[in-house]
Design a protein around this motif. Structure first.
Motif, short mmCIF file in Angstrom:
data_model
loop_
_atom_site.label_atom_id
_atom_site.label_comp_id
_atom_site.label_asym_id
_atom_site.label_seq_id
_atom_site.Cartn_x
_atom_site.Cartn_y
_atom_site.Cartn_z
N THR A 55 43.91 33.25 43.42
CA THR A 55 43.41 33.33 44.79
C THR A 55 44.55 33.56 45.77
O THR A 55 45.70 33.23 45.50
CB THR A 55 42.66 32.05 45.19
OG1 THR A 55 43.56 30.95 45.09
CG2 THR A 55 41.46 31.80 44.32
N LEU A 56 44.18 34.14 46.90
CA LEU A 56 45.11 34.34 48.01
C LEU A 56 44.34 34.00 49.28
O LEU A 56 43.25 34.51 49.50
CB LEU A 56 45.62 35.78 48.06
CG LEU A 56 46.51 36.13 49.25
CD1 LEU A 56 47.85 35.39 49.15
CD2 LEU A 56 46.75 37.62 49.32
N ARG A 90 39.41 48.36 44.03
CA ARG A 90 38.08 48.04 44.56
C ARG A 90 38.13 46.75 45.36
O ARG A 90 38.84 45.82 44.99
CB ARG A 90 37.08 47.85 43.42
CG ARG A 90 36.81 49.09 42.62
CD ARG A 90 35.93 48.77 41.41
NE ARG A 90 35.62 49.94 40.66
CZ ARG A 90 34.47 50.61 40.73
NH1 ARG A 90 33.51 50.17 41.52
NH2 ARG A 90 34.27 51.68 40.02
N LEU A 91 37.37 46.73 46.43
CA LEU A 91 37.15 45.52 47.21
C LEU A 91 35.67 45.22 47.12
O LEU A 91 34.85 46.05 47.54
CB LEU A 91 37.54 45.73 48.67
CG LEU A 91 38.91 45.26 49.11
CD1 LEU A 91 39.18 45.65 50.54
CD2 LEU A 91 39.11 43.78 48.91
N ILE A 109 36.57 39.92 46.59
CA ILE A 109 37.31 40.10 45.35
C ILE A 109 38.03 41.45 45.39
O ILE A 109 37.40 42.49 45.63
CB ILE A 109 36.37 40.07 44.12
CG1 ILE A 109 35.62 38.74 44.03
CG2 ILE A 109 37.15 40.35 42.83
CD1 ILE A 109 36.47 37.54 43.71
N LEU A 110 39.31 41.42 45.13
CA LEU A 110 40.12 42.63 45.02
C LEU A 110 40.35 42.89 43.54
O LEU A 110 40.78 42.00 42.82
CB LEU A 110 41.46 42.45 45.75
CG LEU A 110 42.49 43.56 45.60
CD1 LEU A 110 41.97 44.87 46.18
CD2 LEU A 110 43.79 43.17 46.27
N LEU A 118 41.93 39.54 42.15
CA LEU A 118 42.45 38.58 43.11
C LEU A 118 41.31 38.17 44.03
O LEU A 118 40.61 39.01 44.58
CB LEU A 118 43.58 39.21 43.94
CG LEU A 118 44.28 38.30 44.94
CD1 LEU A 118 45.03 37.17 44.23
CD2 LEU A 118 45.25 39.11 45.79
N HIS A 119 41.09 36.85 44.15
CA HIS A 119 40.04 36.31 45.01
C HIS A 119 40.66 36.05 46.37
O HIS A 119 41.56 35.22 46.50
CB HIS A 119 39.49 35.03 44.39
CG HIS A 119 38.25 34.53 45.05
ND1 HIS A 119 37.57 33.46 44.59
CD2 HIS A 119 37.56 34.98 46.13
CE1 HIS A 119 36.52 33.24 45.35
NE2 HIS A 119 36.49 34.14 46.29
N LEU A 120 40.20 36.79 47.38
CA LEU A 120 40.71 36.63 48.73
C LEU A 120 39.82 35.66 49.48
O LEU A 120 38.60 35.84 49.55
CB LEU A 120 40.73 37.98 49.45
CG LEU A 120 41.57 39.07 48.75
CD1 LEU A 120 41.35 40.41 49.40
CD2 LEU A 120 43.02 38.69 48.73
N LEU A 121 40.43 34.62 50.03
CA LEU A 121 39.68 33.57 50.72
C LEU A 121 40.13 33.48 52.18
O LEU A 121 41.31 33.65 52.47
CB LEU A 121 39.91 32.22 50.05
CG LEU A 121 39.43 32.08 48.61
CD1 LEU A 121 39.94 30.79 48.01
CD2 LEU A 121 37.93 32.15 48.57
#
Length: 123
Positions: A55-56, A90-91, A109-110, A118-121
């Motif tokens: 995650t980021l 992809r996003l 999600i990226l 990568l899970h963007l929070l």
């Protein structure tokens, strides 16, 4: 395995999965082999997200290329640029084709290529 494939009693994909399981078992143990097999089926056959995604936390909008480099999804901005131009990014399962994309602060999600997520929070 080769004889079974030639006889038509075993599909080549099943042979590859058996071979991968056995090699993983030899080097990492039975538990790791089961985990690897489950991961492959979930991500590549069922096309679902992996269970453990890094995650980021984003506190403000940020450039896609910066996110990819900072999170080590790409080794450099030029490589990140190429990945976007080749439609490998992809996003939320939507192909990103603009290298100037600014990623909004929201849960998403990226995906870079087939295997990197990568899970963007929001933060």
């Amino acid at each position: 395995l080769l004889a079974q494939i030639e006889a038509g009693t075993l599909h080549p994909m099943e042979a590859k999965k058996q071979l991968a399981w056995e090699i993983t078992d030899i080097f990492y143990g039975e538990e790791a082999a089961h985990e690897g097999s489950a991961h492959f089926e979930r991500v590549h056959q069922e096309r679902k997200l992996p269970e453990n995604i890094p995650t980021l936390v984003l506190t403000e909008p940020k450039g896609l290329l910066d996110i990819m480099v900072d999170s080590e999804l790409a080794p450099s901005k030029s490589q990140a640029r190429r990945l976007v131009q080749q439609k490998g990014v992809r996003l939320d399962d939507v192909i990103v084709d603009d290298i100037g994309t600014v990623v909004a602060v929201r849960d998403q999600i990226l995906q870079v290529g087939k295997r990197r997520f990568l899970h963007l929070l929001p933060g």
